[in-house]
Design a protein around this motif. Sequence first.
Motif, PDB file in Angstrom:
ATOM      1  N   GLU A   1      -9.950  -2.644  91.051  1.00 13.34           N
ATOM      2  CA  GLU A   1      -9.478  -3.008  92.381  1.00 13.34           C
ATOM      3  C   GLU A   1      -9.263  -1.787  93.274  1.00 13.34           C
ATOM      4  OE1 GLU A   1      -6.991  -6.865  92.588  1.00 13.34           O
ATOM      5  OE2 GLU A   1      -6.093  -5.680  90.985  1.00 13.34           O
ATOM      6  N   TYR A   2      -8.694  -0.728  92.718  1.00 13.36           N
ATOM      7  CA  TYR A   2      -8.279   0.387  93.575  1.00 13.36           C
ATOM      8  C   TYR A   2      -8.970   1.705  93.263  1.00 13.36           C
ATOM      9  CZ  TYR A   2      -5.305   1.543  89.550  1.00 13.36           C
ATOM     10  OH  TYR A   2      -4.841   1.849  88.293  1.00 13.36           O
TER      11      TYR A   2
ATOM     12  N   LEU B   1      -9.952  -6.143  96.101  1.00 12.21           N
ATOM     13  CA  LEU B   1      -9.003  -7.034  95.439  1.00 12.21           C
ATOM     14  C   LEU B   1      -9.717  -8.178  94.733  1.00 12.21           C
ATOM     15  CD1 LEU B   1      -6.202  -7.212  98.159  1.00 12.21           C
ATOM     16  CD2 LEU B   1      -6.371  -5.693  96.173  1.00 12.21           C
TER      17      LEU B   1
ATOM     18  N   THR C   1     -17.194   1.304 102.044  1.00 14.58           N
ATOM     19  CA  THR C   1     -16.045   2.052 101.526  1.00 14.58           C
ATOM     20  C   THR C   1     -16.409   3.528 101.444  1.00 14.58           C
ATOM     21  OG1 THR C   1     -15.294   0.149 100.220  1.00 14.58           O
ATOM     22  CG2 THR C   1     -14.435   2.315  99.611  1.00 14.58           C
TER      23      THR C   1
ATOM     24  N   LYS D   1     -18.680  -4.664 101.582  1.00 14.36           N
ATOM     25  CA  LYS D   1     -17.463  -3.954 101.195  1.00 14.36           C
ATOM     26  C   LYS D   1     -17.775  -2.631 100.495  1.00 14.36           C
ATOM     27  CE  LYS D   1     -14.437  -7.992 100.722  1.00 14.36           C
ATOM     28  NZ  LYS D   1     -13.642  -8.825  99.765  1.00 14.36           N
TER      29      LYS D   1
ATOM     30  N   LEU E   1     -10.309   3.748  96.042  1.00 11.81           N
ATOM     31  CA  LEU E   1     -10.957   2.924  97.041  1.00 11.81           C
ATOM     32  C   LEU E   1      -9.973   2.568  98.150  1.00 11.81           C
ATOM     33  CD1 LEU E   1     -13.019   0.435  94.840  1.00 11.81           C
ATOM     34  CD2 LEU E   1     -13.663   2.691  95.715  1.00 11.81           C
ATOM     35  N   ASN E   2     -10.358   2.837  99.369  1.00 15.08           N
ATOM     36  CA  ASN E   2      -9.525   2.521 100.525  1.00 15.08           C
ATOM     37  C   ASN E   2     -10.415   1.965 101.633  1.00 15.08           C
ATOM     38  OD1 ASN E   2      -7.399   2.296 102.285  1.00 15.08           O
ATOM     39  ND2 ASN E   2      -7.389   4.466 102.867  1.00 15.08           N
ATOM     40  N   PRO E   3     -10.350   0.630 101.859  1.00 14.19           N
ATOM     41  CA  PRO E   3      -9.423  -0.342 101.279  1.00 14.19           C
ATOM     42  C   PRO E   3      -9.811  -0.732  99.850  1.00 14.19           C
ATOM     43  CG  PRO E   3     -10.954  -1.444 102.725  1.00 14.19           C
ATOM     44  CD  PRO E   3     -11.227   0.022 102.869  1.00 14.19           C
ATOM     45  N   PRO E   4      -8.858  -1.275  99.073  1.00 13.04           N
ATOM     46  CA  PRO E   4      -9.156  -1.663  97.695  1.00 13.04           C
ATOM     47  C   PRO E   4     -10.043  -2.893  97.632  1.00 13.04           C
ATOM     48  CG  PRO E   4      -6.929  -2.305  98.285  1.00 13.04           C
ATOM     49  CD  PRO E   4      -7.452  -1.497  99.423  1.00 13.04           C
TER      50      PRO E   4
END
Length: 251
Positions: free
Chosen positions: A170-171, A247, A212, A208, A242-245
């Motif tokens: 996720e992150y 999810l 990223t 996405k 990762l930003n944004p994650p």
Amino acid sequence: MPYEPSDYPPFAVTVDLVVLTVRRHALSALVVRRGEEPYRGWWGLPGGFVLEDEDLGSAAARELAEETGLQAYGPDSGDAGVHLEQLATYGEPGRDPRMRVVSVAHLVLAPDLPAPVAGGDAGGASWMRVDQLLDGAGVAAAERDGREPLAFDHDRILADGVERARAKLEYSALAAAFCGPEFTVGELRRVYEAVWGVVLDPRNFHRKVTGTPGFLVPTGGTTTRQGGRPAQLFRAGAATVLNPPMLRPEV
């Protein structure tokens, strides 16, 4: 009155390995058939006792090589595609019938790996689908259908390792550790689907991951190994967070 060494019961430190890979589009774990007591003949996680002259990371790498013939490298070794990290420590009294044993579990993630070769004191080694070992809530499948569980408390350790891998996807950019040096977005998506146990929308996923910063770097090449139109090839970028994650979808 000071304690003497003889006042303490026998005590040992072991390492256990949660080795995860994606095989045939399914998250799979490495298990070994125990060749010695206790739990002789049971499936369990690879691992063993830490020797007097080695650190924990070296013990984890040695046990992996001795019991399976596979090689693992630390995250700073420069070897792409293999990830090794400490997972957790397990030290409940009675977890090993031989003596008081504290185990430092390690998580190993790697691309599609070949069939393992058992060695050392292992009676066999095999990849098993995680969904055959654990149910969706991380409970041992043996508790659900009456089969024998894994040896010792390895059901719990495996469940913790699987959840760590799912959360890290996720992150962090860890998903690339399940891929080869060059991969397509579709191949990366199937890693997420296998680890999370979900089906993802291809277009949203592509948007996405390619949007990223630092996650993927185009190689300039394409491939038709998935069939159909040529797909763009990527390699892992420099990003570790990762930003944004990304999810996990709610299921």
